[in-house]
Design an enzyme around this catalytic site. Structure first.
Site, short mmCIF file in Angstrom:
data_model
loop_
_atom_site.label_atom_id
_atom_site.label_comp_id
_atom_site.label_asym_id
_atom_site.label_seq_id
_atom_site.Cartn_x
_atom_site.Cartn_y
_atom_site.Cartn_z
N ASN A 7 0.71 -1.21 0.06
CA ASN A 7 -0.15 0.08 -0.02
C ASN A 7 0.78 1.24 -0.01
OD1 ASN A 7 -1.61 1.99 0.64
ND2 ASN A 7 -2.75 0.88 2.32
N ARG A 91 -2.62 -2.07 -3.20
CA ARG A 91 -3.80 -1.53 -3.24
C ARG A 91 -3.65 -0.23 -4.10
NH1 ARG A 91 -4.94 2.96 1.56
NH2 ARG A 91 -7.29 3.46 0.79
N ARG A 241 -11.21 15.59 7.97
CA ARG A 241 -12.12 16.03 7.00
C ARG A 241 -13.51 16.66 7.25
NH1 ARG A 241 -10.81 10.71 4.01
NH2 ARG A 241 -8.43 11.04 3.47
N ARG A 286 -9.93 8.58 20.32
CA ARG A 286 -9.56 8.20 21.81
C ARG A 286 -9.57 9.42 22.58
NH1 ARG A 286 -5.29 3.86 20.22
NH2 ARG A 286 -5.31 5.25 18.63
N GLU A 385 -8.22 -5.07 5.58
CA GLU A 385 -8.04 -4.68 3.93
C GLU A 385 -6.98 -5.72 3.33
OE1 GLU A 385 -8.53 -0.68 5.44
OE2 GLU A 385 -9.33 -0.33 3.50
#
Ligand code: ADP
Length: 399
Positions: A7, A91, A241, A286, A385
């Site tokens: 990735n 990926r 975001r 957290r 994933e």
């Protein structure tokens, strides 16, 4: 088969070597600051601790070399030579409309991925560099591309078209693509498996709540809607975001702050979300849950706004599928953060989720949160994933 899952980010490379027969992770790691001063690799052999080493890496080809060195190292390695790597799974973030599933990488595929660069300028070029670097270091080893967007290619036009002049779709392919597809696919499949049912008979809402976060509606085995759009900026409030907002805000802020549209979008991507809402306290759930427990009002507001948005999407997707049978939480916060799940739980009780607060305290494991009488089964299904990419790689290479 031993599969190397790669990735690649613009200055990073994450890897896992997976034995497909046992689905065991033999070793994994992360190369950071590639092409920048102070680059390093953090490597972990199964059953051992993480070892971080500073190694100069001028580019991703150097990084792949370092990965091979680590994997074949006498002490921390897990294979004798790179010949033991049977296949590589990459990926790839954006497959546009060209890829509706994973594919074996060849020249044609590389050209088609390159054509999607415009749609993911930060991610796809880095993913391609990863492919080229592996080709150089491991010529002849079969490679597979697994796309974040592919699973959502089943969305109907009513879900993927924006209410914009149609010519923008025709000319520039402006539409909803959605991301985290590998995770939404993996989790919805696993949720059905856990329940002993076929995914083809279930309407599942998957909430992938990581740093980046998205919700999907998986109806009878196919993604019919998802909250991320042309880019991963749309949808939920995320770590940094903004998610959904009035598009007119872009030019409004640009004018007020003397910024360009690109600058404002950058703020929306990197300084917004729960980080922005908590006035810069943290993007990490957290930290926010801890601060909220200590009475920090900004942290509370950020978490409330976050959970409220997830709740609204669940309601919307229940409508999109004319009902819902299963709600599955996954990724960092979805799997581990009981506080966040409890906050979301406030909005979805009307569906008949009957979440048991005791079970909701568990973290990081497969668990059905609902009681036996629930109309909608709510559950936690840890995503994986890398394993999904390895499975796809084996499926295609063995074909
Ligand atoms: P990404 O892969 O998008 O970077 P992750 O799926 O790793 O993100 O999710 C990161 C989020 O998960 C962080 O906000 C973090 O606070 C939360 N998280 C991870 N582990 C825990 C935990 N044990 N308890 C609570 N929250 C956690």
């Amino acid at each position: 088969m031993k599969v190397l899952v790669i990735n690649c980010g613009s200055s990073s490379l994450k890897y896992q070597l997976i034995d497909s027969a046992t689905e065991e992770v033999l070793a994994k790691g992360l190369c950071e600051r590639i092409g920048i001063d102070g680059s390093s690799v953090t490597h972990q052999k199964a059953g051992s601790g993480k070892v971080k080493t500073e190694v100069p890496m001028a580019d991703h080809t150097d990084a792949v070399k370092v990965v091979i060195e680590k994997l074949t190292d006498a002490e921390v390695g897990v294979i004798e030579s790179l010949q033991e790597i049977d296949a590589v799974g990459h990926r790839i973030v954006h497959g546009g409309e060209s890829f509706k599933g994973s594919v074996i990488i060849n020249e044609e595929v590389i050209a088609a991925i390159t054509e999607c660069n415009d749609l993911a300028p930060l991610h796809n070029p880095a993913n391609l560099i990863g492919i080229h670097s592996c080709e150089k270091i491991m010529p002849g080893v079969p490679m597979v591309a697994v796309f974040d967007t592919a699973f959502h290619q089943t969305m109907p036009r009513k879900a993927y078209l924006y209410g914009l002049p149609y010519e923008y779709y025709e000319k520039h392919k402006v539409r909803r693509y959605g991301f985290h597809g590998t995770s939404h696919d993996f989790v919805s499949k696993r949720a059905a498996e856990i329940l002993g049912k076929n995914r083809e008979e279930l309407r599942i809402i998957v909430c992938h709540l990581g740093n980046g976060a998205s919700v999907s509606a998986v109806k009878y085995g196919e993604s019919v809607d998802t909250s991320m759009g042309l880019t991963p900026l749309e949808g939920l409030i995320m770590g940094t975001r903004s998610g959904d907002m009035d598009p007119a805000i872009i030019s409004f802020i640009a004018e007020k702050e003397g910024m360009s549209a690109a600058d404002v979008i950058n703020v929306c991507n990197k300084k917004s979300g729960v980080l922005g809402l908590s006035a810069g306290l943290s993007s990490d759930f957290r930290d926010l849950a801890e601060a909220a427990a200590d009475g920090n009002e900004m942290a509370k507001t950020a978490l409330d706004a976050y959970a409220y948005r997830v709740g609204k999407y669940i309601g919307a997707y229940a409508a999109a599928m004319n009902g819902v049978d299963v709600i599955a939480f996954t990724a960092g916060a979805g799997e581990n953060n009981a506080e966040v799940r409890a906050l979301i739980g406030q909005y979805i009780g009307f569906l008949g989720t009957n979440i048991d607060p005791e079970k909701n305290r568990l973290r990081g494991e497969e668990v059905i949160l609902s009681d036996a009488d629930a109309k909608v089964v709510t559950m936690v299904v840890p995503t994986n994933e890398e394993l999904a990419i390895a499975r796809e790689t084996v499926r295609l290479v063995e074909k």
